[in-house]
Design an enzyme around this catalytic site. Structure first.
Site, mmCIF file in Angstrom:
data_model
loop_
_atom_site.group_PDB
_atom_site.id
_atom_site.type_symbol
_atom_site.label_atom_id
_atom_site.label_comp_id
_atom_site.label_asym_id
_atom_site.label_seq_id
_atom_site.Cartn_x
_atom_site.Cartn_y
_atom_site.Cartn_z
ATOM 1 N N ARG A 223 0.861 -1.184 0.000
ATOM 2 C CA ARG A 223 0.000 0.000 0.000
ATOM 3 C C ARG A 223 0.898 1.234 0.000
ATOM 4 O O ARG A 223 2.018 1.201 0.523
ATOM 5 C CB ARG A 223 -0.889 0.031 1.250
ATOM 6 N N HIS B 172 -1.435 1.120 -9.633
ATOM 7 C CA HIS B 172 -2.111 0.152 -8.749
ATOM 8 C C HIS B 172 -2.686 -0.999 -9.595
ATOM 9 O O HIS B 172 -3.893 -1.280 -9.548
ATOM 10 C CB HIS B 172 -3.218 0.823 -7.935
HETATM 11 N N1 LIG Z 1 -1.047 -3.528 -5.449
HETATM 12 C C1 LIG Z 1 -2.085 -4.303 -5.592
HETATM 13 O O1 LIG Z 1 -2.736 -4.315 -6.623
HETATM 14 C C2 LIG Z 1 -2.458 -5.226 -4.459
HETATM 15 C C3 LIG Z 1 -3.317 -6.299 -4.726
HETATM 16 C C4 LIG Z 1 -3.610 -7.177 -3.707
HETATM 17 C C5 LIG Z 1 -3.069 -6.990 -2.433
HETATM 18 N N2 LIG Z 1 -2.248 -5.934 -2.204
HETATM 19 C C6 LIG Z 1 -1.669 -5.726 -0.867
HETATM 20 O O2 LIG Z 1 -0.943 -6.881 -0.471
HETATM 21 C C7 LIG Z 1 -1.199 -7.084 0.914
HETATM 22 C C8 LIG Z 1 -0.820 -8.479 1.324
HETATM 23 O O3 LIG Z 1 -1.720 -9.438 0.811
HETATM 24 P P1 LIG Z 1 -1.730 -10.942 1.380
HETATM 25 O O4 LIG Z 1 -2.885 -11.657 0.811
HETATM 26 O O5 LIG Z 1 -0.382 -11.574 1.200
HETATM 27 O O6 LIG Z 1 -1.965 -10.623 2.945
HETATM 28 P P2 LIG Z 1 -2.234 -11.597 4.156
HETATM 29 O O7 LIG Z 1 -2.562 -12.973 3.676
HETATM 30 O O8 LIG Z 1 -3.174 -10.902 5.058
HETATM 31 O O9 LIG Z 1 -0.787 -11.690 4.860
HETATM 32 C C9 LIG Z 1 -0.157 -10.593 5.439
HETATM 33 C C10 LIG Z 1 1.303 -10.947 5.731
HETATM 34 O O10 LIG Z 1 1.942 -9.801 6.310
HETATM 35 C C11 LIG Z 1 2.522 -10.168 7.545
HETATM 36 N N3 LIG Z 1 2.460 -9.059 8.489
HETATM 37 C C12 LIG Z 1 1.376 -8.342 8.860
HETATM 38 N N4 LIG Z 1 1.720 -7.415 9.756
HETATM 39 C C13 LIG Z 1 3.046 -7.539 9.958
HETATM 40 C C14 LIG Z 1 3.990 -6.869 10.778
HETATM 41 N N5 LIG Z 1 3.630 -5.870 11.602
HETATM 42 N N6 LIG Z 1 5.281 -7.279 10.739
HETATM 43 C C15 LIG Z 1 5.665 -8.294 9.933
HETATM 44 N N7 LIG Z 1 4.817 -8.974 9.129
HETATM 45 C C16 LIG Z 1 3.533 -8.598 9.144
HETATM 46 C C17 LIG Z 1 1.687 -11.329 8.044
HETATM 47 O O11 LIG Z 1 2.409 -12.060 9.015
HETATM 48 P P3 LIG Z 1 1.856 -13.448 9.624
HETATM 49 O O12 LIG Z 1 2.022 -14.455 8.511
HETATM 50 O O13 LIG Z 1 2.763 -13.705 10.731
HETATM 51 O O14 LIG Z 1 0.417 -13.204 9.997
HETATM 52 C C18 LIG Z 1 1.436 -12.083 6.740
HETATM 53 O O15 LIG Z 1 2.543 -12.894 6.422
HETATM 54 C C19 LIG Z 1 -2.677 -6.707 1.058
HETATM 55 O O16 LIG Z 1 -3.021 -6.413 2.399
HETATM 56 C C20 LIG Z 1 -2.754 -5.481 0.187
HETATM 57 O O17 LIG Z 1 -2.419 -4.325 0.942
HETATM 58 C C21 LIG Z 1 -1.935 -5.048 -3.193
#
Ligand SMILES: NC(=O)c1ccc[n+]([C@@H]2O[C@H](COP(=O)([O-])OP(=O)(O)OC[C@H]3O[C@@H](n4cnc5c(N)ncnc54)[C@H](OP(=O)(O)O)[C@@H]3O)[C@@H](O)[C@H]2O)c1
Length: 311
Positions: free
Chosen positions: A226, A274
């Site tokens: 983000r 994005h």
């Molecule tokens: N640019 C785009 O078009 C686009 C599209 C889709 C998503 N995104 C972004 O990508 C993000 C990630 O997606 P996802 O599906 O992989 O998310 P997710 O399944 O919710 O996983 C989040 C990951 O981040 C880690 N995390 C969260 N808070 C943390 C912290 N304070 N310190 C260290 N690690 C932390 C979590 O750790 P744990 O494993 O230990 O819980 C987990 O491994 C989304 O939230 C969104 O913002 C962007």
């Protein structure tokens, strides 16, 4: 309250291109009545909502909601809504999103690894000079966030032969990835390519900042998490100081990126709108339909958001 046997599913997609989603969700008509906003009927009859970018307060106007099916993976904007009903939220989980992001991150990593920015510079100068990048296994890549999408990125990078280090809160294991938790600076030290795939939470806002960049030495940054992860004012100074060699930014504090923003014209920065991962309705609707069945059967939702954690 909807007392009919068939639950009411409201499709509330505040974007122009809704038809592909409605087509993909059509199989739900077997056991649910689908309504499409703004033809929602009596809001009190709505049991479930499939939502994308609703205005703040919209969901709070559905008094008998049982669950929210969110079309994206990141729920930061949704959780900011002070009127958000206290019902389960399922974020999107789908290959079209995670594999699409993995392609984007892998392409950017290869681009930097194979020194394409340097060749572009040389071409502008009509300079013929072969360069010699290290082997991918000698290139340390760091993936911040090892969730659904982060893991797909880490696996793709490991599959290309990179030395991949991943950072998460709890340290969940990912085969082929050196998983770290704890101090971000220790994680970043030695990384030559960094991909940020974190959710935006109070803990991760501004995490890509001057202090983090001070732990790097000529690294390339890929931010697909983000815009709020990056302290934008710290980026160009880090490039000038050589802490960063270049950056690809897909997300920004203000979107669309304002026309006068310095990132547009800095040759060290690649801006994408994005678009690194796009949800494809035909693929992703399956996750919503399966969750609708789960909700009706009283089973836990897949991709359930933990509100206290913020993702
Ligand atoms: N640019 C785009 O078009 C686009 C599209 C889709 C998503 N995104 C972004 O990508 C993000 C990630 O997606 P996802 O599906 O992989 O998310 P997710 O399944 O919710 O996983 C989040 C990951 O981040 C880690 N995390 C969260 N808070 C943390 C912290 N304070 N310190 C260290 N690690 C932390 C979590 O750790 P744990 O494993 O230990 O819980 C987990 O491994 C989304 O939230 C969104 O913002 C962007």
């Amino acid at each position: 309250m909807n007392t009919e046997a068939r639950p009411v599913l409201l499709f509330a997609y505040f974007r122009p291109d809704a038809q592909a989603w409605l087509d993909a969700l059509a199989p739900a008509r077997e056991f649910a009545e689908i309504r499409c906003w703004p033809e929602a009927g009596d809001p009190a009859e709505v049991d479930y909502v499939v939502a994308w970018q609703p205005p703040a307060g919209f969901l709070g106007g559905l008094p008998n909601l049982k669950a929210i099916f969110w079309i994206g993976a990141g729920v930061d904007r949704l959780l900011e809504d002070p009127a958000l009903p206290d019902v389960p939220i399922a974020r999107m989980k789908d290959d079209s999103l995670s594999l699409g992001m993995a392609e984007f991150v892998a392409e950017r990593a290869l681009h930097y690894h194979r020194l394409m920015p340097q060749y572009a510079d040389q071409q502008r100068r009509r300079e013929w000079r072969p360069l010699s990048p290290p082997l991918a296994r000698e290139r340390q890549v760091g993936v911040m966030g090892l969730g659904e999408i982060g893991q797909a990125c880490a696996r793709a990078l490991a599959g290309l032969g990179f030395a991949v280090r991943g950072w998460s809160r709890t340290g969940r294991e990912v085969p082929g990835v050196d998983v770290r938790t704890g101090d971000l600076g220790d994680f970043l030290a030695g990384c030559e390519i960094i991909a940020c795939v974190l959710p935006l939470t109070p803990q991760t806002r501004g995490i890509l900042n001057r202090d983090a960049f001070a732990r790097l030495d000529g690294a390339w940054l890929i931010n697909v998490g983000r815009g709020g992860h990056l302290v934008e004012a710290d980026l160009i100074p880090a490039l000038d100081a050589g802490r960063l060699a270049g950056a690809t930014l897909d997300v920004f504090e203000t979107e669309p990126l304002p026309p006068d923003h310095p990132f547009w014209t800095d040759p060290r920065i690649v801006v994408t709108p994005h678009a690194s991962a796009v949800t494809h309705p035909a693929s992703a609707a399956g996750h919503i339909l399966a969750n609708l069945r789960r909700a009706e059967a009283g089973e836990p939702l897949d991709g359930l958001v933990n509100r206290a954690r913020g993702y």
